[in-house]
Design an enzyme around this catalytic site. Structure first.
Site, PDB file in Angstrom:
ATOM      1  N   ASP A  46      37.171  23.504 178.956  1.00  0.00           N
ATOM      2  CA  ASP A  46      36.996  23.070 177.566  1.00  0.00           C
ATOM      3  C   ASP A  46      38.043  22.008 177.207  1.00  0.00           C
ATOM      4  O   ASP A  46      38.035  21.473 176.098  1.00  0.00           O
ATOM      5  CB  ASP A  46      36.995  24.252 176.582  1.00  0.00           C
ATOM      6  CG  ASP A  46      38.265  25.062 176.631  1.00  0.00           C
ATOM      7  OD1 ASP A  46      39.171  24.737 177.434  1.00  0.00           O
ATOM      8  OD2 ASP A  46      38.380  26.042 175.855  1.00  0.00           O
ATOM      9  N   SER A  47      38.890  21.651 178.172  1.00  0.00           N
ATOM     10  CA  SER A  47      39.753  20.475 178.007  1.00  0.00           C
ATOM     11  C   SER A  47      38.902  19.227 177.782  1.00  0.00           C
ATOM     12  O   SER A  47      39.420  18.199 177.351  1.00  0.00           O
ATOM     13  CB  SER A  47      40.642  20.282 179.240  1.00  0.00           C
ATOM     14  OG  SER A  47      39.869  20.310 180.424  1.00  0.00           O
ATOM     15  N   ASP A  85      34.162  27.109 181.362  1.00  0.00           N
ATOM     16  CA  ASP A  85      34.918  27.779 180.305  1.00  0.00           C
ATOM     17  C   ASP A  85      33.999  28.314 179.216  1.00  0.00           C
ATOM     18  O   ASP A  85      33.112  27.589 178.731  1.00  0.00           O
ATOM     19  CB  ASP A  85      35.873  26.774 179.634  1.00  0.00           C
ATOM     20  CG  ASP A  85      37.286  26.877 180.178  1.00  0.00           C
ATOM     21  OD1 ASP A  85      37.657  27.946 180.703  1.00  0.00           O
ATOM     22  OD2 ASP A  85      38.010  25.865 180.064  1.00  0.00           O
ATOM     23  N   GLU A 116      39.962  33.167 178.199  1.00  0.00           N
ATOM     24  CA  GLU A 116      41.408  33.251 177.976  1.00  0.00           C
ATOM     25  C   GLU A 116      41.790  34.605 177.384  1.00  0.00           C
ATOM     26  O   GLU A 116      41.092  35.104 176.485  1.00  0.00           O
ATOM     27  CB  GLU A 116      41.853  32.136 177.018  1.00  0.00           C
ATOM     28  CG  GLU A 116      41.618  30.744 177.578  1.00  0.00           C
ATOM     29  CD  GLU A 116      42.125  29.633 176.655  1.00  0.00           C
ATOM     30  OE1 GLU A 116      42.795  29.926 175.642  1.00  0.00           O
ATOM     31  OE2 GLU A 116      41.832  28.457 176.967  1.00  0.00           O
ATOM     32  N   GLU A 183      48.742  29.573 183.454  1.00  0.00           N
ATOM     33  CA  GLU A 183      49.111  28.270 182.886  1.00  0.00           C
ATOM     34  C   GLU A 183      50.500  28.342 182.249  1.00  0.00           C
ATOM     35  O   GLU A 183      50.762  29.217 181.402  1.00  0.00           O
ATOM     36  CB  GLU A 183      48.067  27.833 181.845  1.00  0.00           C
ATOM     37  CG  GLU A 183      48.420  26.474 181.222  1.00  0.00           C
ATOM     38  CD  GLU A 183      47.279  25.802 180.481  1.00  0.00           C
ATOM     39  OE1 GLU A 183      46.164  26.360 180.439  1.00  0.00           O
ATOM     40  OE2 GLU A 183      47.529  24.704 179.948  1.00  0.00           O
TER      41      GLU A 183
HETATM   42  O1  KIV Z   1      40.106  23.630 180.082  1.00  0.00           O
HETATM   43  C1  KIV Z   1      40.820  23.419 181.072  1.00  0.00           C
HETATM   44  O2  KIV Z   1      40.903  22.315 181.605  1.00  0.00           O
HETATM   45  C2  KIV Z   1      41.583  24.537 181.605  1.00  0.00           C
HETATM   46  C3  KIV Z   1      42.640  24.213 182.622  1.00  0.00           C
HETATM   47  C4  KIV Z   1      43.814  23.670 181.921  1.00  0.00           C
HETATM   48  C5  KIV Z   1      42.969  25.372 183.472  1.00  0.00           C
HETATM   49  O3  KIV Z   1      41.409  25.644 181.203  1.00  0.00           O
END
Ligand code: KIV
Length: 265
Positions: A46-47, A85, A116, A183
């Protein structure tokens, strides 16, 4: 013959001591290049809210957006495992989590979903696992909780916080998690968790002792305005994205990345 990376195969990486090289990925073209360069797992993170959409955090990302990007990646992925995610507030209780994860798996083609949190997620994880949906946990810095945290910073420095994270890792494993992202946690804590659990750990800002590494692709390509300390621009001085990614894979597999300069104590 191409050796496809499967969910049960993840534990075999840990057992034979081979590091898992993972990168975030959001589209089919990069998925193809990353695969060709030897990346084992593609995380549709979700980044994407930050690096693709230009949002300040991952919180605004919606489930249909995750499904769309997962489908794009999955179309090009042959060998690498595709992990997606679950976005913010789409897995707060088991029924909701099942509905959300089913979208990522059925419509998106994800082979594993990531969520998470620690002990408070046990019930949700058990419900997903019962349904046959593989789960990746995520402990340490939890970007979806940024409004509660106030800022992005290292987690688990205090002994009581470190103990809680270690316990959380064990509880997630017992609940059925098959892979665990750590993380922004101190090197020693990541090493202790990695030694304690039977499932592989993927570090990001967690030092060199995890069973594998994950980076945000755009950090690796030097596209991020203010890259985090744990990131490295692998494209600088290289001729192509494919070469940069191949160098990342080699550095992870050979234990050269991350180094001391990327770690927190
Ligand atoms: O969303 C993402 O890119 C992540 C990574 C930072 C592990 O969860």
């Amino acid at each position: 013959m191409v050796e496809v990376v499967s969910v049960p195969g993840l534990r075999e990486f840990k057992q034979r001591g081979e590091k898992i090289a993972c990168l975030t990925c959001y589209d089919a073209s990069f998925a193809r290049v990353l695969e060709e360069a030897g990346v084992d797992a593609l995380l549709v993170g979700d980044s994407l809210g930050v690096v693709i959409q230009g949002q300040a955090t991952t919180v605004p990302v919606r489930l249909p957006e995750m499904v769309y990007h997962t489908r794009c990646v999955r179309r090009a992925a042959v060998r690498a495992l595709v992990i997606a995610d679950l976005p913010f507030a789409t897995y707060s209780e088991p029924k909701r989590a099942l509905r959300s994860a089913a979208r990522l798996v059925q419509a998106g083609g994800a082979q594993m979903v990531k969520l998470e949190g620690g002990r408070e997620r046990v019930e949700v994880i058990q419900a997903l696992v019962r349904e046959g949906i593989p789960v990746c946990g995520h402990l340490g810095l939890l970007p979806q909780s940024i409004h509660r945290l106030g800022r992005y910073r290292v987690q688990g420095r205090e002994p009581k916080d470190a103990q809680r994270l270690l316990e959380d890792a064990c509880l997630l494993e017992q609940a059925g998690v098959e892979l665990l992202v750590l993380e922004c946690v101190p090197v020693e804590l990541a090493a202790a968790i990695t030694a304690e659990v039977g499932i592989p750990t993927l570090g990001i800002g967690a030092g060199p002792n995890c069973d594998g590494q994950v980076l945000v692709l755009y950090d690796l390509l030097g596209l991020t305005a203010k890259p985090p300390r744990f990131a490295q621009d692998f494209l600088s001085g290289k001729g192509s994205v494919r070469q940069a990614v191949a160098d990342y894979v080699a550095a992870v597999k050979e234990g050269r990345f991350p180094s001391e300069q990327h770690a927190y104590r």
